[in-house]
Write an enzyme that holds these catalytic residues in place. Structure first.
Site, PDB file in Angstrom:
ATOM      1  N   TYR A 161      25.731   2.804 -26.972  1.00  0.00           N
ATOM      2  CA  TYR A 161      25.798   3.252 -25.730  1.00  0.00           C
ATOM      3  C   TYR A 161      26.866   4.035 -25.060  1.00  0.00           C
ATOM      4  O   TYR A 161      26.760   4.909 -24.486  1.00  0.00           O
ATOM      5  CB  TYR A 161      25.477   1.944 -24.893  1.00  0.00           C
ATOM      6  CG  TYR A 161      25.591   2.148 -23.440  1.00  0.00           C
ATOM      7  CD1 TYR A 161      24.495   2.808 -22.685  1.00  0.00           C
ATOM      8  CD2 TYR A 161      26.770   1.709 -22.660  1.00  0.00           C
ATOM      9  CE1 TYR A 161      25.057   3.110 -21.346  1.00  0.00           C
ATOM     10  CE2 TYR A 161      26.841   1.974 -21.543  1.00  0.00           C
ATOM     11  CZ  TYR A 161      26.020   2.644 -20.772  1.00  0.00           C
ATOM     12  OH  TYR A 161      26.354   3.106 -19.427  1.00  0.00           O
ATOM     13  N   GLU A 197      32.453   2.941 -18.621  1.00  0.00           N
ATOM     14  CA  GLU A 197      31.759   2.402 -19.290  1.00  0.00           C
ATOM     15  C   GLU A 197      31.769   1.027 -19.975  1.00  0.00           C
ATOM     16  O   GLU A 197      31.140   0.247 -20.113  1.00  0.00           O
ATOM     17  CB  GLU A 197      30.975   3.430 -20.166  1.00  0.00           C
ATOM     18  CG  GLU A 197      30.503   4.882 -19.688  1.00  0.00           C
ATOM     19  CD  GLU A 197      29.051   4.487 -18.975  1.00  0.00           C
ATOM     20  OE1 GLU A 197      28.531   3.400 -18.837  1.00  0.00           O
ATOM     21  OE2 GLU A 197      28.769   5.349 -18.063  1.00  0.00           O
ATOM     22  N   ASP A 240      21.244   1.609 -22.313  1.00  0.00           N
ATOM     23  CA  ASP A 240      21.528   0.080 -21.807  1.00  0.00           C
ATOM     24  C   ASP A 240      20.430  -0.280 -21.131  1.00  0.00           C
ATOM     25  O   ASP A 240      19.405  -0.017 -21.420  1.00  0.00           O
ATOM     26  CB  ASP A 240      22.798   0.378 -20.570  1.00  0.00           C
ATOM     27  CG  ASP A 240      22.308   1.025 -19.314  1.00  0.00           C
ATOM     28  OD1 ASP A 240      21.163   1.594 -19.248  1.00  0.00           O
ATOM     29  OD2 ASP A 240      23.116   1.087 -18.363  1.00  0.00           O
TER      30      ASP A 240
END
Length: 360
Positions: free
Chosen positions: A124, A41, A142
């Site tokens: 996020y 991520e 996102d």
């Protein structure tokens, strides 16, 4: 939003059924260990999936465990990240991993407060790790998710404003599937990447078509609302690939704070009007007298989020002895392979090597 429970359940089912059938095979989906999800991520921020995949595979090969990564020297982690940009991401990631390894018994927190306390972890990333690795019902908002949800719910708030995220999070806490939060979040990301694209979304094959208010109005491309006000600054530079004899090159390490901190580059000064001015600027900045080749070998344009570099690239032979500046280093081609260079300087080196091959 004013959806009833039946509609929310139907939305979840449509999304997750589609995801489980259509999801891409990606290396970080093979094993949803928190460490792997966390690394993926961070890599995926500001970077496309296809670009990230080989970086992720190499990263896991070099640093198979959190401790391997936490203990790695900075030069090694920068080399692993070379070309991905936004290098503060990997520095913050390592700092956070050190905290987990040495203060948390190597266990990534499985609660929102705990994971948000780690350096470089925002809402996020926290939502992605908690939902995918730990099956916690936390949203991961996102750009892809905001695009999908802004169209589904016709959210007309400016996504460039920080407070707008709260609007999306509030809606997603209602929509997220408490039984399959990881699949739900990844499904939204996947639809945003493959179907609900910024331009010409493929609404006819979208599993959320019947729920999408923007589609019902024929206004899909109106969303998300994005008002960009940032002015981009242009910076004009001259970089010199400096030969020290026949087999070595003089390179420079950037400052340890700021843009591209601690990465290596070819010595660089502000663009000058002519070669004599360039040689003088170089002598004043680095204490090196140059014998410049007559023409630049290439021009490199590199776009950052807030500025654009326009760089003329020259080749020169150093006339003076090896410099003593601690930020300068004399290296061979082989040694250069182990040092991390930003993308624009990689392009310069490629142009130089191509020219050498042509001259052989």
């Amino acid at each position: 939003m004013n959806w009833n429970d039946e509609k929310v359940i139907a939305f979840r089912k449509s999304l997750i059924d589609w995801y489980e059938t259509n999801k891409r095979i990606l290396p970080w989906r093979e094993n949803t260990e928190a460490y792997r999800i966390w690394v993926s991520e961070i890599m995926l921020q500001q970077t496309k999936v296809d670009t990230v995949m080989p970086y992720f595979d190499r990263f896991m090969e070099w640093f198979p465990t959190m401790k391997d990564f936490a203990d790695a020297p900075e030069e090694r982690i920068l080399k692993a990240w070379e070309g991905l940009g936004y290098y503060s991401r990997v520095r913050n990631l390592q700092a956070a991993m050190k905290t987990v390894v040495y203060e948390m018994n190597g266990i990534v927190p499985n609660d929102l407060e705990g994971i948000l306390a780690l350096k470089g972890v925002g809402p996020y990333t926290a939502g992605a790790v908690l939902s995918i690795a730990y099956e916690k019902a936390e949203p991961a908002v996102d750009g892809n998710v905001m695009r999908v949800i802004s169209r589904v719910l016709e959210i007309d708030e400016d996504i460039m404003k920080q407070k707008t995220r709260k609007t999306f999070e509030k809606a997603l806490y209602t929509l997220i599937d408490p039984d399959k939060p990881g699949e739900f979040n990844q499904g939204l990301m996947e639809i945003g990447a493959l179907v609900c694209t910024p331009k010409k979304p493929m609404c006819l094959i979208c599993p959320l078509q019947s729920f999408c208010e923007a589609h019902q109005q024929g206004e899909e491309e109106k969303y998300p609302v994005k008002i960009k006000k940032t002015k981009v600054k242009k910076v004009f530079l001259s970089s010199v690939i400096v030969k020290q004899g026949e087999e070595q090159f003089i390179i420079e390490q950037r400052p340890d704070t700021g843009l591209l901190a601690n990465l290596w580059q070819f010595p660089t000064v502000a663009k000058t009007d002519n070669q004599e001015a360039l040689k003088l600027a170089f002598l004043q900045e680095y204490g090196i007298e140059l014998e410049l080749e007559p023409e630049p070998i290439t021009h490199v344009k590199h776009i950052f989020s807030h500025l654009v570099w326009e760089v003329d690239v020259f080749v020169a032979q150093a006339i003076t002895a090896q410099p003593s500046d601690l930020k300068l280093k004399t290296v061979t081609k082989a040694e250069m392979e182990h040092l991390a260079f930003p993308v624009p300087y990689q392009k310069m080196w490629q142009a130089f090597q191509k020219g050498e091959q042509c001259n052989e």
